[in-house]
Write an enzyme that holds these catalytic residues in place. Sequence first.
Site, PDB file in Angstrom:
ATOM      1  N   GLY A  61      36.826  36.894  43.318  1.00 49.61           N
ATOM      2  CA  GLY A  61      38.055  36.537  42.617  1.00 49.61           C
ATOM      3  C   GLY A  61      38.094  36.918  41.150  1.00 49.61           C
ATOM      4  O   GLY A  61      39.061  36.586  40.463  1.00 49.61           O
ATOM      5  N   GLN A  62      37.064  37.594  40.650  1.00 49.68           N
ATOM      6  CA  GLN A  62      37.084  37.984  39.233  1.00 49.68           C
ATOM      7  C   GLN A  62      38.302  38.857  38.962  1.00 49.68           C
ATOM      8  O   GLN A  62      38.729  39.624  39.816  1.00 49.68           O
ATOM      9  CB  GLN A  62      35.813  38.763  38.877  1.00 49.68           C
ATOM     10  CG  GLN A  62      34.530  37.992  39.009  1.00 49.68           C
ATOM     11  CD  GLN A  62      34.433  36.832  38.046  1.00 49.68           C
ATOM     12  OE1 GLN A  62      33.975  35.764  38.385  1.00 49.68           O
ATOM     13  NE2 GLN A  62      34.935  37.039  36.835  1.00 49.68           N
ATOM     14  N   LYS A  63      38.809  38.771  37.749  1.00 44.74           N
ATOM     15  CA  LYS A  63      40.053  39.459  37.399  1.00 44.74           C
ATOM     16  C   LYS A  63      39.992  40.953  37.750  1.00 44.74           C
ATOM     17  O   LYS A  63      40.913  41.511  38.327  1.00 44.74           O
ATOM     18  CB  LYS A  63      40.318  39.288  35.901  1.00 44.74           C
ATOM     19  CG  LYS A  63      41.753  39.559  35.523  1.00 44.74           C
ATOM     20  CD  LYS A  63      41.909  39.667  34.017  1.00 44.74           C
ATOM     21  CE  LYS A  63      42.116  38.312  33.377  1.00 44.74           C
ATOM     22  NZ  LYS A  63      42.069  38.384  31.914  1.00 44.74           N
TER      23      LYS A  63
END
Lengths: 159, 344
Positions: free
Chosen positions: A69-71
Amino acid sequence: MGLLSIIRKIKRKEKEMRILMVGLDNSGKTTIVLKINGEDTSVISPTLGFNIKTIKYHKYSLNIWDVGGQKTIRSYWRNYFEQTDGLVWVVDSSDIRRLDDCRAELHNLLKEERLAGSSLLVFANKQDIQGALKPSEIAKDLIGRTTADASQWPMLVID
Amino acid sequence: MEPEPDHTKAAAAAGAGNRKHLAMLERLSKRAVILSPDSNSSDASPVTTFLSCFAAAKLAAESALSACRSSPEDAPSSLATAAAAIDDLDRLVAEASHSLPPYELRSALAAVSDLRAAHRLAASDLRPKKSFSFRNKSKAPNKPPQDPPTLPPPPPEQPKPNVQVILPGFGFRGRKDTTLLKDLRVSDEKDGDFTLTDLVSCEVHLKGKWRALYVHKLKDCRVFVGAVFGSVLIENVEHCTFVMAAHQIRIHEVRATDFYLRARSRPIIEDCSGVRFAPHALKYKGIEDDLRDAGLEEETGNWANVDDFKWLRAVQSPNWCLIPEEERLQTIEISDVQDREDDK
């Protein structure tokens, strides 16, 4: 074509479901999947890429895709949309500061045509943290603001 | 010349099952058709004939598909052409399926299904499927016509609540030039979630076992944390020093900051520059117990295994480095640090 339809029927009997876990980083997606699967959750690195777990549930075989889910890697979520039966949107209920981000990313997802027809589950995680938003508050904030979406997406919140 | 079908084999197959027998009959009748005088390809084998017909139809389908991609205005007609061509292919394969060797049949079927998928994709790009929605079937048709089907106006953008007001209970925020101390072991709060926001030139000491830590907007601060048995999220920080042990550490949008870490998993950075890492070096009375109870007594060496999400390559990221040993801080002793002001 006879052969193809036979193959399709066999596939349908297997009851395979494809579940996609997404949400902002630090929301606990990998932890949830490992917990459900009864695995050790003490060492989990932030997910770089994705993990797949197959879980048998009654006669269903759930293929759970847990995507980082990291940007930087959110733009790759789209690569996993095809043929998704269920979408699990995981929310860190205590991360009130990034709720705006969370809402924006979710609404981006809901616009996606390839996800039309799959079910959405909003998972209000980290309810045990003091000061965390209640599931009903999360529902109101994430979905309630656009009434059109609220009617389109059935929603179930787990405590 | 037409190759003779393998009669012995065909006979064996026919013996094995009535279905195969029927297949053989059909194959024989097809051979008769091909051998008939009006067939102009009587000198080619059925496989060759099929392959050339198939290739031509496949080409037609592919060119129609690429046409609908290149000229979107004609896309509907191109799509229809493509669909017809794919149906032709299906029919061709179906007709030839008895005379085709298994490999050719398989590859032809695969090609058709690929084309079908491509067609579906092109069609869904062109006219998006209707999103799922509940409809009230009993809706009376004699209802007065609704206003034009515009979406209801979006609710007026609510004024954003002040972030500081809505952050969860515990934390230091909006402070400057001070020393902030929190010892979870002596406070009566059993919950260990803490937030640090909007601090400038502060020294922060958090002793005890913490469940989660959120850090946002810090400048010129020194932050010392005992043990975090959950995750740490650090965002928007510059010119700070952190000393902490935690299970999970995420570092976003941080500049020119040193981290002295012990981590169960690999720390990650994203949108950072000039961040440096060194092993954990913190002491206070009882820190061993806190680390042990949090499952952090073991030095994993992960403080040096940093993943940079903005640098997914094999070579070292330019955004972070290790702190050279001669520049590293000595172990920091914070047992006797007192609050400079009464914080509670």
